[in-house]
Enzyme design. Sequence first.
Site, mmCIF file in Angstrom:
data_model
loop_
_atom_site.group_PDB
_atom_site.id
_atom_site.type_symbol
_atom_site.label_atom_id
_atom_site.label_comp_id
_atom_site.label_asym_id
_atom_site.label_seq_id
_atom_site.Cartn_x
_atom_site.Cartn_y
_atom_site.Cartn_z
ATOM 1 N N GLY A 49 0.820 -1.214 0.000
ATOM 2 C CA GLY A 49 0.000 0.000 0.000
ATOM 3 C C GLY A 49 0.850 1.259 0.000
ATOM 4 O O GLY A 49 2.079 1.210 0.096
ATOM 5 N N SER A 50 0.140 2.391 -0.078
ATOM 6 C CA SER A 50 0.833 3.663 -0.262
ATOM 7 C C SER A 50 1.454 4.195 1.028
ATOM 8 O O SER A 50 2.331 5.055 0.978
ATOM 9 C CB SER A 50 -0.144 4.693 -0.838
ATOM 10 O OG SER A 50 -1.268 4.830 0.019
ATOM 11 N N THR A 51 1.016 3.713 2.201
ATOM 12 C CA THR A 51 1.608 4.178 3.459
ATOM 13 C C THR A 51 2.859 3.357 3.788
ATOM 14 O O THR A 51 3.938 3.910 4.047
ATOM 15 C CB THR A 51 0.588 4.086 4.611
ATOM 16 O OG1 THR A 51 -0.655 4.634 4.173
ATOM 17 C CG2 THR A 51 1.084 4.815 5.850
ATOM 18 N N ASP A 104 2.506 -3.060 8.115
ATOM 19 C CA ASP A 104 1.558 -3.033 7.009
ATOM 20 C C ASP A 104 0.593 -1.864 7.188
ATOM 21 O O ASP A 104 0.472 -1.314 8.298
ATOM 22 C CB ASP A 104 0.781 -4.368 6.958
ATOM 23 C CG ASP A 104 0.190 -4.641 5.583
ATOM 24 O OD1 ASP A 104 0.140 -3.731 4.749
ATOM 25 O OD2 ASP A 104 -0.230 -5.794 5.354
ATOM 26 N N ASP A 107 -7.006 -0.215 5.959
ATOM 27 C CA ASP A 107 -8.047 0.678 5.429
ATOM 28 C C ASP A 107 -8.868 1.278 6.558
ATOM 29 O O ASP A 107 -9.371 2.393 6.433
ATOM 30 C CB ASP A 107 -8.923 -0.095 4.444
ATOM 31 C CG ASP A 107 -8.088 -0.622 3.289
ATOM 32 O OD1 ASP A 107 -7.482 0.212 2.598
ATOM 33 O OD2 ASP A 107 -7.990 -1.840 3.119
ATOM 34 N N GLY A 119 -7.789 -3.123 0.639
ATOM 35 C CA GLY A 119 -8.042 -2.067 -0.347
ATOM 36 C C GLY A 119 -7.091 -2.199 -1.532
ATOM 37 O O GLY A 119 -7.445 -1.898 -2.670
ATOM 38 N N GLY A 120 -5.892 -2.678 -1.255
ATOM 39 C CA GLY A 120 -4.900 -2.862 -2.326
ATOM 40 C C GLY A 120 -4.938 -4.265 -2.919
ATOM 41 O O GLY A 120 -4.115 -4.597 -3.772
ATOM 42 N N GLU A 126 -1.253 -10.828 2.898
ATOM 43 C CA GLU A 126 -1.012 -9.979 4.077
ATOM 44 C C GLU A 126 -1.395 -10.711 5.360
ATOM 45 O O GLU A 126 -0.694 -10.635 6.364
ATOM 46 C CB GLU A 126 -1.813 -8.674 3.958
ATOM 47 C CG GLU A 126 -1.238 -7.743 2.909
ATOM 48 C CD GLU A 126 -2.097 -6.524 2.644
ATOM 49 O OE1 GLU A 126 -1.542 -5.525 2.163
ATOM 50 O OE2 GLU A 126 -3.308 -6.551 2.904
HETATM 51 C C1 5RP Z 1 -3.596 -3.733 0.724
HETATM 52 C C2 5RP Z 1 -3.973 -3.160 2.031
HETATM 53 C C3 5RP Z 1 -3.406 -1.833 2.376
HETATM 54 O O1 5RP Z 1 -2.556 -1.997 3.444
HETATM 55 C C4 5RP Z 1 -4.511 -0.892 2.693
HETATM 56 O O2 5RP Z 1 -5.356 -0.832 1.567
HETATM 57 C C5 5RP Z 1 -3.995 0.492 3.050
HETATM 58 O O3 5RP Z 1 -3.349 1.040 1.959
HETATM 59 P P1 5RP Z 1 -2.920 2.576 1.909
HETATM 60 O O4 5RP Z 1 -1.801 2.729 2.874
HETATM 61 O O5 5RP Z 1 -2.518 2.776 0.468
HETATM 62 O O6 5RP Z 1 -4.132 3.395 2.283
HETATM 63 O O7 5RP Z 1 -4.684 -3.739 2.822
HETATM 64 O O8 5RP Z 1 -4.258 -4.937 0.495
#
Ligand code: 5RP
Length: 253
Positions: A49-51, A104, A107, A119-120, A126
């Site tokens: 994910g982006s974070t 990790d 969402d 979300g990703g 995961e």
């Molecule tokens: C991917 C995930 C991500 O960790 C989650 O969607 C959060 O992502 P972001 O940091 O981009 O908001 O569960 O499957």
Amino acid sequence: IFSIVFSGNHHARLIARSPMVDVEGLKREAGITACGFVRSGMKLGLGTGSTVRYTIIEIGRMISEEGVEVIGVPTSESTRELAESLGIPLMPISEADRIDLTIDGADEFDPSFSLIKGGGGALTREKEVAMISDSMVVVADDRKRVPVLGEFDLPIEVDPSRWSEISQAIRELSGTESTLRGGTTSPYVTDNGGFILDCKYGPTIAEPAILEEQLLSIEGVVQVGLFVGICDAVVMATGSGVETMVNPVGRLY
Ligand code: 5RP
């Protein structure tokens, strides 16, 4: 925070404005701060994910500039590619029987440190990685903190040949509508070859463990994006700084 506005008679007035929230900056802050949990010699689960991307970039820096030695276990192909490009030594999940720490994103997280993830689209790997980890730290900005899970559509990975009957079974189970991620003409396909159903519970998931069990019992469901009793701490970035919340019944307390 304040803007100077000149009115018609040229007297300047100070107007209070809500500060623009730099979401990308918050993600970066959370991602980097979580590296405080990383120790040399660790086997690390690398989320998606982006974070957590910022965490992975920082780990790459710690390796090249500080001589920190870690082995990463990536939770997706995109994370594997990013980590490889940064020179982080990697090991596939299939070879990692135990992991020291997973970092990790999420969402949503609730006051009991239960999470919605996926979300990703990487929820299955995961969860697999988080489950064999001695501890899990989530990186997030404060938009992800909720009193009750479910405002974010709950991702469920399913067998592609059964998505329609599973969607119907979810409707029968809880009256919940779901949508096939990507749509029927070009569905999103996970790294495992699965499809994702995004389920519209709304903020009603007060008993995530029970719902997770019910959903996992539907034939063809591969994994549910509810993580209960797994997250030990959340490193949360807010407009006024980074807060690390440690789960009082978690493994880091
Ligand atoms: C991917 C995930 C991500 O960790 C989650 O969607 C959060 O992502 P972001 O940091 O981009 O908001 O569960 O499957």
